[in-house]
Scaffold this motif. Structure first.
Motif, mmCIF file in Angstrom:
data_model
loop_
_atom_site.group_PDB
_atom_site.id
_atom_site.type_symbol
_atom_site.label_atom_id
_atom_site.label_comp_id
_atom_site.label_asym_id
_atom_site.label_seq_id
_atom_site.Cartn_x
_atom_site.Cartn_y
_atom_site.Cartn_z
ATOM 1 N N LYS A 246 0.821 -1.212 0.000
ATOM 2 C CA LYS A 246 0.000 0.000 0.000
ATOM 3 C C LYS A 246 0.856 1.264 0.000
ATOM 4 O O LYS A 246 0.601 2.218 -0.747
ATOM 5 C CB LYS A 246 -0.918 0.005 1.215
ATOM 6 N N TYR A 265 -2.023 -0.863 -4.967
ATOM 7 C CA TYR A 265 -3.234 -0.763 -4.158
ATOM 8 C C TYR A 265 -4.126 -1.995 -4.338
ATOM 9 O O TYR A 265 -4.717 -2.490 -3.379
ATOM 10 C CB TYR A 265 -4.019 0.496 -4.520
ATOM 11 N N ALA A 268 -2.631 -4.868 -2.358
ATOM 12 C CA ALA A 268 -2.862 -4.677 -0.920
ATOM 13 C C ALA A 268 -4.327 -4.923 -0.587
ATOM 14 O O ALA A 268 -4.655 -5.559 0.433
ATOM 15 C CB ALA A 268 -2.458 -3.270 -0.503
ATOM 16 N N TYR A 269 -5.227 -4.446 -1.437
ATOM 17 C CA TYR A 269 -6.666 -4.623 -1.224
ATOM 18 C C TYR A 269 -7.039 -6.099 -1.241
ATOM 19 O O TYR A 269 -7.774 -6.593 -0.384
ATOM 20 C CB TYR A 269 -7.444 -3.862 -2.290
ATOM 21 N N SER A 284 -6.913 1.038 1.259
ATOM 22 C CA SER A 284 -6.652 0.649 -0.129
ATOM 23 C C SER A 284 -7.814 1.009 -1.050
ATOM 24 O O SER A 284 -7.603 1.504 -2.156
ATOM 25 C CB SER A 284 -6.368 -0.855 -0.205
#
Length: 573
Positions: A246, A265, A268-269, A284
């Motif tokens: 992130k 992102y 990470a999400y 995120s």
């Protein structure tokens, strides 16, 4: 797959403990303790499960560890009072245990958890005291690794107060300590500690860049340590992996590399959602919404901003600024899409929450909303409402709100114009007064003697001044009763003598001495100017920031924050 393995392990452990229902041996305790520690940052439910197993033990050191660990865990969710009680209970237990190596090793962990609790409560002075207590235990058994990790936590305190250079220096020393003791720990433990240090270095450099936006070398350093954390040390530690992904996305966003930011992102999400980490998921999805908003892919942006709303409404302790900005962006997008009813709906949510943003400190998201001045964003909302005036009657209410805001802003500007000169004169007078050492008249006045003898009066006065010279008045327990006891008199005589010689009550004179100390430190000590209001209050003997601020403003006419800012400006020029 990973979640299935965790569930199976928990199930097996539960069966073993439920079947035995007996006291844990130290070897069994160590196994469960290590599992507890491994889940602290990645899965709070699993962590709590293992803590509950340890609580079944009859051994006092096991129970003390469980209390400290649980306090550390719940403090992350804002339950500070309950966490402090648990730490105090754990601390009281270990105080009466034999000082053998096993007990000391666990005492170190308990005090580290205590320091974490106070750090989560933003009580940095208390956190530092507890970390130093843990450090003394580690020194007593020559545990270089734990000394290094405690220093890492101390570095985190410097990070919290904005002293990034000092924090980075400590982190690098800790990193060297871990490498020097590599052969004394397991490979898994080595990688875990290296991940911790390198991630913290990345965070520190990124925060340092936020204060020095022209210095992109700081961003490059942050990227280096995040990338190193992911590639070399994170392994199965999802906490560091998710956060590093992130934050690398943040760095790409700062550099306007939107495609790379989007990839990080999304990674990470995906991992955060799979592992039920709401904090990383929330940050995120907000950042992904910003990416698609910047790329004008509005349908995708709405999808992620809706997720921000859903997560925030489910868990209110998530960041308010992301929630407010997400609603601002949704109001603009729906206006572009000509869905004026929804545009007004999100405008209303924005207006309802925007004034609360200054009450929080957001350290987990890209501060993209800082690109847009708060007044400008409100004006944009006002324009949206005005454009939709003929479509929905409700917009008249919003227009009235913005007119009121505009009038308030104009009033503030006019008021500032007429008061600025007087404010500057007040600051100049205050600084000059304390530079000339004329703020408090500490000279003894020659008055008619009180009912006590002159010799006794002079002795009491000399003893009182001796305490002041030793700066005893900067301690929070410096009260009229305690002073009278120390100098072997009673409070009535002490009160009369202070009134006679200083023409002030004991409490007023004590407050003046303390405020004088603070002002002198602010003027002469650059490091002191970086302290929080709470830290400054404690350094001068005040019990809390509110009473300190009230006393400071009563004496000087301005707040400590205003005075510090003005001193900084003058030192820079």
């Amino acid at each position: 797959m990973r979640n299935s393995i965790i569930i199976i392990c928990l199930f097996i452990t539960s069966i073993l403990f439920s079947q035995t229902n007996k006291n844990l041996s130290d070897d069994e305790f160590l196994i469960v303790r290590n599992k507890t520690r491994s889940f602290f940052n990645t899965n709070s439910d699993s962590c709590l499960f293992y803590i509950n197993q340890i609580e079944k033990s009859k051994e006092k050191i096991h129970l003390a560890f469980a209390k400290g660990a649980k306090g550390n865990l719940i403090s992350k969710n804002g339950k500070i009072k309950e966490a402090v009680v648990l730490y105090d209970e754990a601390s009281n237990i270990i105080n009466f245990l034999p000082k053998n190596k096993f007990n000391i090793e666990n005492s170190i962990l308990i005090h580290i958890y205590g320091g974490n609790i106070y750090k989560n409560a933003k009580s940095f002075s208390n956190a530092l005291d507890v970390y130093l207590k843990a450090k003394q235990f580690a020194i007593s058994i020559n545990d270089e690794i734990q000394i290094g990790m405690i220093n890492l936590n101390i570095g985190n305190i410097y990070y919290e107060i904005g002293n990034y250079e000092k924090a980075i220096k400590i982190y690098r020393l800790v990193d060297a300590t871990i490498d020097a003791n590599k052969l004394n720990v397991t490979q898994e433990d080595y990688f875990s500690k290296k991940a911790f240090v390198n991630f913290n270095l990345g965070v520190c450099y990124e925060a340092y860049f936020a204060k020095n936006r022209d210095n992109f070398k700081l961003l490059d350093s942050a990227f280096f340590f995040y990338d190193k954390t992911i590639k070399l040390y994170s392994n199965d530690n999802l906490y560091f992996k998710m956060n590093s992904l992130k934050n690398i996305g943040n760095i790409h966003f700062y550099k306007n590399e939107l495609q790379k930011a989007e990839e990080n992102y999304l990674n990470a999400y995906s991992i955060s959602k799979e592992n039920n980490n709401n904090l990383i998921e929330y940050s995120s999805v907000y950042n992904l919404g910003l990416i698609y908003y910047e790329k004008k892919e509005y349908i995708k942006a709405l999808h992620y901003f809706h997720n921000v709303d859903s997560l925030y409404n489910l868990q209110k302790n998530l960041g308010l600024s992301e929630y407010v900005d997400a609603n601002f962006k949704q109001a603009k997008i729906y206006n572009i899409l000509k869905d004026y009813k929804k545009s007004l709906l999100y405008s209303n949510i924005y207006l309802k929450n925007s004034d609360k943003i200054n009450q929080i400190k957001n350290v987990n998201i890209i501060e993209v909303n800082k690109k847009v001045n708060n007044i400008e964003t409100k004006n944009e909302i006002q324009k949206i409402i005005q454009d939709n005036n003929s479509k929905i009657v409700m917009n008249k209410v919003f227009i009235g709100v913005f007119i009121l805001i505009f009038i308030l802003l104009i009033t503030l500007v006019i008021n500032r114009f007429y008061t600025k000169k007087r404010f500057n004169e007040k600051i100049e007078k205050l600084i000059k007064e304390y530079e000339d050492n004329t703020s408090i008249d500490s000279n003894v006045k020659n008055e008619t003697p009180t009912v006590i003898s002159i010799d006794n009066e002079n002795e009491i006065l000399a003893n009182f001044k001796n305490l002041i010279d030793k700066k005893e008045h900067l301690k929070s327990d410096f009260t009229q009763q305690s002073v009278a006891k120390k100098i072997k008199t009673n409070t009535t005589y002490l009160s009369n003598i202070v009134n006679k010689h200083y023409q002030k009550s004991f409490s007023n004179y004590l407050n003046e001495l303390r405020i004088n100390f603070v002002i002198n430190e602010i003027i002469t000590n650059s490091r002191y100017r970086e302290y929080t209001t709470q830290a400054i209050a404690e350094s001068a003997g005040f019990k809390n920031a509110d009473s300190f601020t009230t006393s400071f403003k009563k004496k000087t006419g301005i707040t400590p924050f205003q005075f510090i800012n003005e001193v900084k400006k003058r030192k820079e020029t």
